[in-house]
Write a protein that holds these residues in place. Sequence first.
Motif, PDB file in Angstrom:
ATOM      1  N   LEU A  64      28.453  19.299  23.735  1.00  0.00           N
ATOM      2  CA  LEU A  64      28.383  19.357  25.197  1.00  0.00           C
ATOM      3  C   LEU A  64      29.698  18.940  25.844  1.00  0.00           C
ATOM      4  O   LEU A  64      30.115  19.505  26.857  1.00  0.00           O
ATOM      5  N   ALA A  65      30.372  17.956  25.260  1.00  0.00           N
ATOM      6  CA  ALA A  65      31.604  17.436  25.842  1.00  0.00           C
ATOM      7  C   ALA A  65      32.826  18.292  25.506  1.00  0.00           C
ATOM      8  O   ALA A  65      33.869  18.158  26.143  1.00  0.00           O
ATOM      9  N   ALA A  66      32.695  19.181  24.530  1.00  0.00           N
ATOM     10  CA  ALA A  66      33.829  19.981  24.075  1.00  0.00           C
ATOM     11  C   ALA A  66      34.021  21.226  24.939  1.00  0.00           C
ATOM     12  O   ALA A  66      33.090  21.713  25.588  1.00  0.00           O
ATOM     13  N   ASP A  67      35.241  21.760  24.914  1.00  0.00           N
ATOM     14  CA  ASP A  67      35.528  23.022  25.597  1.00  0.00           C
ATOM     15  C   ASP A  67      35.003  24.214  24.804  1.00  0.00           C
ATOM     16  O   ASP A  67      34.755  25.283  25.360  1.00  0.00           O
ATOM     17  N   GLY A  68      34.858  24.037  23.522  1.00  0.00           N
ATOM     18  CA  GLY A  68      34.378  25.120  22.681  1.00  0.00           C
ATOM     19  C   GLY A  68      34.054  24.614  21.289  1.00  0.00           C
ATOM     20  O   GLY A  68      34.299  23.451  20.962  1.00  0.00           O
ATOM     21  N   VAL A  69      33.488  25.507  20.463  1.00  0.00           N
ATOM     22  CA  VAL A  69      33.050  25.158  19.120  1.00  0.00           C
ATOM     23  C   VAL A  69      33.626  26.154  18.121  1.00  0.00           C
ATOM     24  O   VAL A  69      33.711  27.354  18.396  1.00  0.00           O
ATOM     25  N   ILE A  70      34.033  25.635  16.970  1.00  0.00           N
ATOM     26  CA  ILE A  70      34.464  26.474  15.859  1.00  0.00           C
ATOM     27  C   ILE A  70      33.489  26.231  14.711  1.00  0.00           C
ATOM     28  O   ILE A  70      33.224  25.082  14.355  1.00  0.00           O
ATOM     29  N   ILE A  71      32.943  27.293  14.154  1.00  0.00           N
ATOM     30  CA  ILE A  71      32.022  27.156  13.027  1.00  0.00           C
ATOM     31  C   ILE A  71      32.610  27.874  11.822  1.00  0.00           C
ATOM     32  O   ILE A  71      32.939  29.069  11.902  1.00  0.00           O
ATOM     33  N   CYS A 102      31.503  28.382  24.366  1.00  0.00           N
ATOM     34  CA  CYS A 102      32.353  29.332  23.643  1.00  0.00           C
ATOM     35  C   CYS A 102      32.404  28.967  22.162  1.00  0.00           C
ATOM     36  O   CYS A 102      32.597  27.798  21.809  1.00  0.00           O
ATOM     37  N   VAL A 103      32.237  29.975  21.297  1.00  0.00           N
ATOM     38  CA  VAL A 103      32.207  29.738  19.853  1.00  0.00           C
ATOM     39  C   VAL A 103      33.143  30.711  19.144  1.00  0.00           C
ATOM     40  O   VAL A 103      33.134  31.910  19.398  1.00  0.00           O
ATOM     41  N   MET A 104      33.939  30.150  18.234  1.00  0.00           N
ATOM     42  CA  MET A 104      34.771  30.940  17.322  1.00  0.00           C
ATOM     43  C   MET A 104      34.184  30.794  15.930  1.00  0.00           C
ATOM     44  O   MET A 104      33.893  29.690  15.484  1.00  0.00           O
TER      45      MET A 104
END
Length: 208
Positions: A64-71, A102-104
């Motif tokens: 929630l606190a991040a600008d985006g997520v990388i999986i 946003c997810v990469m």
Amino acid sequence: MKFVAIVGTNSDRSTNRKLLHFMRTHFAEKAEIEVCEIKSLPAFNEPKDKTPPATVKELSDKILAADGVIIATPEYDHSITAALKSVIEWLSYTTRPLINKCVMIVGASHGMLGSSRAQAHLRQILDAPELKARIMPSSEFLLGQSLQAFDDQGNLVYADKVKELDECFDEFLLFVSITNQLLKTAKINTDQNKKFSWKQAAEEGASL
């Protein structure tokens, strides 16, 4: 920008972990990347009160606190790992922090395909109503032959793959910046999306 990078396996020998740690160091001047493990998270068990365990809540708060997520996902039997699927189920059933996030997606595999089928499956999963992540389109980073891909210092030794990863990450930075601004401008109701219920949807469909 600050990103949460999720190691999509509980394996201690995963090259996907090596990939994320390389990204954290390699892109340190462009973004702050926190690598998060899922090894200690319990298997999903659908609690009646929809309250997540403390470890799941901690990961959710970071997302929630991040600008985006990388999986980073490996490929087991043409799909993602059971451990990663369990984590996603916890998040979708309880706090739903991936909605409009946003997810990469990246992935490494011992073979030539670089987890391509698992990445395609993960995209489908993240598009579910309880997740509704904003997945970076038209971009895949597939690291094949990953057992030979890193040196003793954790550096990615395939020059062509480093160049490809640079391009993918720059695209992700732009995607996050534009998407988050559009979401803010459009005032899309994330809270309302978090209240989605298949039971309610079925009842509304039956009344039509």
